[in-house]
Scaffold this motif. Sequence first.
Motif, short mmCIF file in Angstrom:
data_model
loop_
_atom_site.label_atom_id
_atom_site.label_comp_id
_atom_site.label_asym_id
_atom_site.label_seq_id
_atom_site.Cartn_x
_atom_site.Cartn_y
_atom_site.Cartn_z
N SER A 148 40.12 44.10 63.43
CA SER A 148 39.18 42.99 63.46
C SER A 148 39.49 42.00 62.35
O SER A 148 40.17 42.32 61.37
N LYS A 149 38.96 40.77 62.51
CA LYS A 149 39.17 39.73 61.50
C LYS A 149 38.59 40.17 60.16
O LYS A 149 39.20 39.94 59.10
N GLU A 150 37.41 40.80 60.19
CA GLU A 150 36.78 41.27 58.95
C GLU A 150 37.65 42.31 58.26
O GLU A 150 37.82 42.29 57.04
N LYS A 151 38.22 43.23 59.05
CA LYS A 151 39.08 44.27 58.48
C LYS A 151 40.35 43.65 57.91
O LYS A 151 40.85 44.09 56.86
N GLU A 152 40.89 42.65 58.58
CA GLU A 152 42.08 41.96 58.08
C GLU A 152 41.81 41.32 56.73
O GLU A 152 42.62 41.41 55.81
N LEU A 153 40.66 40.67 56.58
CA LEU A 153 40.30 40.04 55.32
C LEU A 153 40.13 41.07 54.21
O LEU A 153 40.53 40.85 53.07
N GLU A 154 39.54 42.22 54.57
CA GLU A 154 39.35 43.29 53.59
C GLU A 154 40.70 43.84 53.12
O GLU A 154 40.90 44.08 51.93
N THR A 155 41.62 44.00 54.07
CA THR A 155 42.94 44.53 53.73
C THR A 155 43.72 43.53 52.86
O THR A 155 44.37 43.91 51.88
N GLU A 156 43.64 42.26 53.21
CA GLU A 156 44.32 41.22 52.43
C GLU A 156 43.78 41.19 51.00
O GLU A 156 44.54 41.11 50.03
N ALA A 157 42.45 41.28 50.87
CA ALA A 157 41.83 41.27 49.54
C ALA A 157 42.23 42.51 48.75
O ALA A 157 42.48 42.42 47.54
N LEU A 158 42.31 43.65 49.42
CA LEU A 158 42.71 44.89 48.76
C LEU A 158 44.12 44.77 48.22
O LEU A 158 44.40 45.16 47.07
N ILE A 159 45.03 44.24 49.01
CA ILE A 159 46.42 44.08 48.58
C ILE A 159 46.49 43.16 47.35
O ILE A 159 47.18 43.47 46.37
N LYS A 160 45.75 42.06 47.40
CA LYS A 160 45.78 41.13 46.26
C LYS A 160 45.20 41.78 45.01
O LYS A 160 45.77 41.64 43.91
N ASP A 161 44.09 42.49 45.16
CA ASP A 161 43.46 43.13 44.00
C ASP A 161 44.39 44.16 43.37
O ASP A 161 44.52 44.22 42.13
N LYS A 162 45.04 44.97 44.18
CA LYS A 162 45.92 46.01 43.65
C LYS A 162 47.19 45.41 43.06
O LYS A 162 47.72 45.93 42.06
N ALA A 163 47.67 44.32 43.65
CA ALA A 163 48.85 43.65 43.10
C ALA A 163 48.53 43.02 41.75
O ALA A 163 49.35 43.04 40.83
N LYS A 164 47.33 42.47 41.60
CA LYS A 164 46.90 41.92 40.31
C LYS A 164 46.88 43.02 39.24
O LYS A 164 47.24 42.77 38.09
N VAL A 165 46.43 44.19 39.63
CA VAL A 165 46.41 45.32 38.69
C VAL A 165 47.83 45.64 38.22
O VAL A 165 48.08 45.79 37.02
N LEU A 166 48.76 45.71 39.17
CA LEU A 166 50.14 46.04 38.82
C LEU A 166 50.77 44.95 37.96
O LEU A 166 51.37 45.24 36.91
N PHE A 167 50.64 43.71 38.37
CA PHE A 167 51.31 42.61 37.69
C PHE A 167 50.66 42.26 36.35
O PHE A 167 51.32 42.22 35.31
N PHE A 168 49.36 42.02 36.39
CA PHE A 168 48.69 41.39 35.25
C PHE A 168 47.89 42.35 34.37
O PHE A 168 47.58 42.00 33.23
N GLN A 169 47.56 43.54 34.89
CA GLN A 169 46.86 44.52 34.06
C GLN A 169 47.81 45.58 33.51
O GLN A 169 47.74 45.94 32.34
N LYS A 170 48.71 46.06 34.36
CA LYS A 170 49.66 47.08 33.92
C LYS A 170 50.97 46.50 33.41
O LYS A 170 51.77 47.20 32.80
#
Length: 206
Positions: A2-24
């Motif tokens: 679903s569109k809602e699930k797609e947005l959730e997945t996209e947000a999850l990827i961005k949040d986890k990538a921010k953790v890797l790049f900018f926090q870790k």
Amino acid sequence: MSKEKELETEALIKDKAKVLFFQKGLLDATTQEIADEAGVNRALIHYYFRSREQLMETLLEEVMLEKQETIREILKTEHPFKIKIAKFIGALIDHGLKYPYLENFVISETARNPDRIKLFRQKEKNRSHELVRQQLEEEISKGNIDPITAQNFMINLISLCNYPLLAKTVIQCFHGMNDTEYRKFLVQRKQVIYKAIFNEEMPDVE
């Protein structure tokens, strides 16, 4: 999906990538490492962002705009000058605590690809020194601050806040700080920076 699930997945990827790049600080993290962190198939990284570089550009713009918007809102308020600067120091260091490796990434990207930073800079509506110029000049005329241009004042202020972030590894190594001690040191820097500018204790603006 679903569109809602797609947005959730996209947000999850961005949040986890921010953790890797900018926090870790894993600025060379691969799409597979990002996918593993997010718990998704690597193909989804390419589905949403086409490439690692596109993902990085998206993340950098989001994080930098978040920071700039916070700063702009503080500097545009009607608060007295000292309160405004206290809030500015707090916001800049708090953002550094959230993303301790962001400034290092911005510096390295500026050296590697100046045009990317120029394009981002063009999106800013107001430069920070322009937002403090009038109040700064009033403080100078009252004799509360030694004469200084607004541009130099803001560069000095930002440097005092950002240098401990850029030199995180060096500071921790030479001063024997673990991560908890380093974070405590950054929080204490708020008072140190404010006192260096105004020679008085920083007001409670939290």
